[in-house]
Design an enzyme around this catalytic site. Structure first.
Site, PDB file in Angstrom:
ATOM      1  N   ASP A  62       0.861  -1.194   0.000  1.00 19.00           N
ATOM      2  CA  ASP A  62       0.000   0.000   0.000  1.00 19.00           C
ATOM      3  C   ASP A  62       0.890   1.235   0.000  1.00 19.00           C
ATOM      4  O   ASP A  62       2.073   1.168   0.347  1.00 19.00           O
ATOM      5  CB  ASP A  62      -0.923   0.017   1.228  1.00 19.00           C
ATOM      6  CG  ASP A  62      -1.850   1.246   1.239  1.00 19.00           C
ATOM      7  OD1 ASP A  62      -2.444   1.545   0.183  1.00 19.00           O
ATOM      8  OD2 ASP A  62      -1.943   1.918   2.277  1.00 19.00           O
ATOM      9  N   SER A  63       0.291   2.375  -0.339  1.00 19.45           N
ATOM     10  CA  SER A  63       1.036   3.633  -0.293  1.00 19.45           C
ATOM     11  C   SER A  63       1.478   3.951   1.133  1.00 19.45           C
ATOM     12  O   SER A  63       2.449   4.679   1.326  1.00 19.45           O
ATOM     13  CB  SER A  63       0.155   4.770  -0.808  1.00 19.45           C
ATOM     14  OG  SER A  63      -0.974   4.905   0.040  1.00 19.45           O
TER      15      SER A  63
ATOM     16  N   CYS B 269      -4.337  -1.498  -2.147  1.00 14.53           N
ATOM     17  CA  CYS B 269      -4.461  -0.065  -2.371  1.00 14.53           C
ATOM     18  C   CYS B 269      -5.347   0.121  -3.596  1.00 14.53           C
ATOM     19  O   CYS B 269      -5.024  -0.384  -4.681  1.00 14.53           O
ATOM     20  CB  CYS B 269      -3.066   0.504  -2.632  1.00 14.53           C
ATOM     21  SG  CYS B 269      -3.055   2.240  -3.102  1.00 14.53           S
TER      22      CYS B 269
ATOM     23  N   GLU C 279      -2.480   9.296   7.823  1.00 10.17           N
ATOM     24  CA  GLU C 279      -1.009   9.193   7.746  1.00 10.17           C
ATOM     25  C   GLU C 279      -0.349  10.087   8.811  1.00 10.17           C
ATOM     26  O   GLU C 279       0.775   9.842   9.214  1.00 10.17           O
ATOM     27  CB  GLU C 279      -0.513   9.582   6.347  1.00 10.17           C
ATOM     28  CG  GLU C 279      -0.818   8.553   5.263  1.00 10.17           C
ATOM     29  CD  GLU C 279       0.034   7.284   5.349  1.00 10.17           C
ATOM     30  OE1 GLU C 279       1.248   7.360   5.579  1.00 10.17           O
ATOM     31  OE2 GLU C 279      -0.547   6.183   5.184  1.00 10.17           O
TER      32      GLU C 279
ATOM     33  N   CYS D 222     -11.052   2.853  -0.332  1.00 12.24           N
ATOM     34  CA  CYS D 222      -9.655   3.189  -0.043  1.00 12.24           C
ATOM     35  C   CYS D 222      -9.315   2.424   1.221  1.00 12.24           C
ATOM     36  O   CYS D 222     -10.070   2.473   2.197  1.00 12.24           O
ATOM     37  CB  CYS D 222      -9.490   4.687   0.188  1.00 12.24           C
ATOM     38  SG  CYS D 222      -7.849   5.114   0.830  1.00 12.24           S
TER      39      CYS D 222
ATOM     40  N   HIS E  27      -7.261   2.824   3.477  1.00 10.04           N
ATOM     41  CA  HIS E  27      -7.025   3.607   4.697  1.00 10.04           C
ATOM     42  C   HIS E  27      -8.321   3.833   5.491  1.00 10.04           C
ATOM     43  O   HIS E  27      -8.285   4.001   6.710  1.00 10.04           O
ATOM     44  CB  HIS E  27      -6.477   4.998   4.343  1.00 10.04           C
ATOM     45  CG  HIS E  27      -5.011   5.063   4.049  1.00 10.04           C
ATOM     46  ND1 HIS E  27      -4.444   4.495   2.947  1.00 10.04           N
ATOM     47  CD2 HIS E  27      -3.991   5.650   4.740  1.00 10.04           C
ATOM     48  CE1 HIS E  27      -3.137   4.743   2.945  1.00 10.04           C
ATOM     49  NE2 HIS E  27      -2.838   5.433   4.026  1.00 10.04           N
TER      50      HIS E  27
HETATM   51  N1  DGL Z   1      -4.819   3.174   0.628  1.00 12.44           N
HETATM   52  C1  DGL Z   1      -4.889   3.677  -0.673  1.00 12.44           C
HETATM   53  C2  DGL Z   1      -6.120   3.331  -1.436  1.00 12.44           C
HETATM   54  O1  DGL Z   1      -6.724   2.308  -1.139  1.00 12.44           O
HETATM   55  C3  DGL Z   1      -4.128   4.887  -1.083  1.00 12.44           C
HETATM   56  C4  DGL Z   1      -4.404   6.154  -0.399  1.00 12.44           C
HETATM   57  C5  DGL Z   1      -3.445   7.247  -0.829  1.00 12.44           C
HETATM   58  O2  DGL Z   1      -2.240   7.007  -0.763  1.00 12.44           O
HETATM   59  O3  DGL Z   1      -3.942   8.314  -1.212  1.00 12.44           O
HETATM   60  O4  DGL Z   1      -6.514   4.024  -2.333  1.00 12.44           O
END
Ligand code: DGL
Length: 283
Positions: free
Chosen positions: A18-19, A81, A167, A201, A203
């Site tokens: 993931d990012s 992600c 984050e 997402c 997150h």
């Molecule tokens: N967790 C990520 C997603 O599912 C990326 C969020 C990001 O880095 O903006 O899209």
């Protein structure tokens, strides 16, 4: 064409990418569902968020991450992600894998999520909350259209403030409430018939208590972890040759492109277990 890079051929862990911290919500569900396998988690925290980045950059960063995980012995990598799944998965599968190693696999999170939708929505009106990149890619709309045609109405809303809040360790703070309410209300105003809200997402489940607080009571808020875990279990059942290339020791390692101490303190809170990560530079 001969593969251009040599990766370890012996069995290895399943890679989860993931990012940043979001993929931990997927890792957590996968480990509950498939505790016997080994995992390596890679968070590109130094370059998160990906949500507003261009297609080219997300593709480049994702390719680097996949290559790193292959170098660490993974034969199977999950892009935990949505932004990377929306912007990079197809090119990785079609252009990168044939060159790097046609026998390794990279899977995303959007298709399994959309497949599950059919059993969840009664009104056939669904809402997607996601990053700007995922919304702009139109990936959810396209996948939903492929599977359900016009029978499913989809409304999408970008929630660009949520990933930075997470984050930066502000997910539990009072300041987050304003932005959670703003995007949930905005999406519901687009279509009051929505009965299923996809957290598109990885997150966003970190904000789940607040999202549930502001979503109407009749709306089913749907994180992706359990869905992706079930889909991975089915994939490994259907592909015993891949399952045989995944080691089974029940271990997990964490790597981050940011400062490991910072990663450890936030990640420990998100997964509810002590995390000791190591640093990696991607290029
Ligand atoms: N967790 C990520 C997603 O599912 C990326 C969020 C990001 O880095 O903006 O899209």
């Amino acid at each position: 064409m001969q593969p251009s890079v040599r990766f370890p051929s012996s069995p290895g862990p399943v890679g989860i990418f993931d990012s940043g911290y979001g993929g931990l919500t997927i890792l957590d569900s996968i480990r509950r569902r498939l505790p016997e396998y080994d995992y390596v988690y890679l968070g590109d925290n130094a370059r998160a968020p990906y949500g507003q980045r261009s297609f080219d950059l997300v593709f480049d960063f994702t390719r680097q991450a996949v290559e790193e995980l292959f170098m660490r012995g993974c034969h199977l990598v999950i892009l935990a992600c949505n932004t990377a799944s929306a912007k990079a998965l197809r090119s990785i599968q079609q252009e990168v894998l044939p060159q790097l190693d046609p026998d390794r696999r990279v899977l995303g999170v959007i298709r399994p999520t959309v497949e599950r939708l059919g059993t969840l929505s009664q009104t056939r009106h669904v809402g997607v909350l996601a990053t700007q990149g995922t919304v702009a890619s139109g990936s959810y709309g396209m996948e939903i259209g492929k599977l359900y045609g016009n029978a499913m109405h989809v409304s999408e809303m970008a929630a660009p403030m949520w990933v930075p809040l997470i984050e930066n360790g502000e997910a539990g703070g009072d300041g987050a409430d304003y932005f959670v309410r703003k995007y949930v209300d905005g999406l519901m105003a687009m279509d009051p018939e929505i009965d299923t809200l996809i957290l598109g997402c990885t997150h966003y489940p970190i904000l789940l208590p607040k999202i549930c607080r502001y979503a109407p009571g009749n709306v089913n808020v749907m994180p992706q972890g359990g869905i992706v875990a079930d889909s991975l279990a089915e994939y490994l059942d259907r592909h015993p040759e891949m399952a045989a290339k995944c080691t089974r020791g029940g271990g997990v390692r964490f790597i981050t492109t940011e400062n490991p101490e910072r990663f450890d303190s936030l990640a420990t809170g998100f997964v509810g277990m002590p995390v000791r990560s190591e640093h990696v530079s991607l290029r």
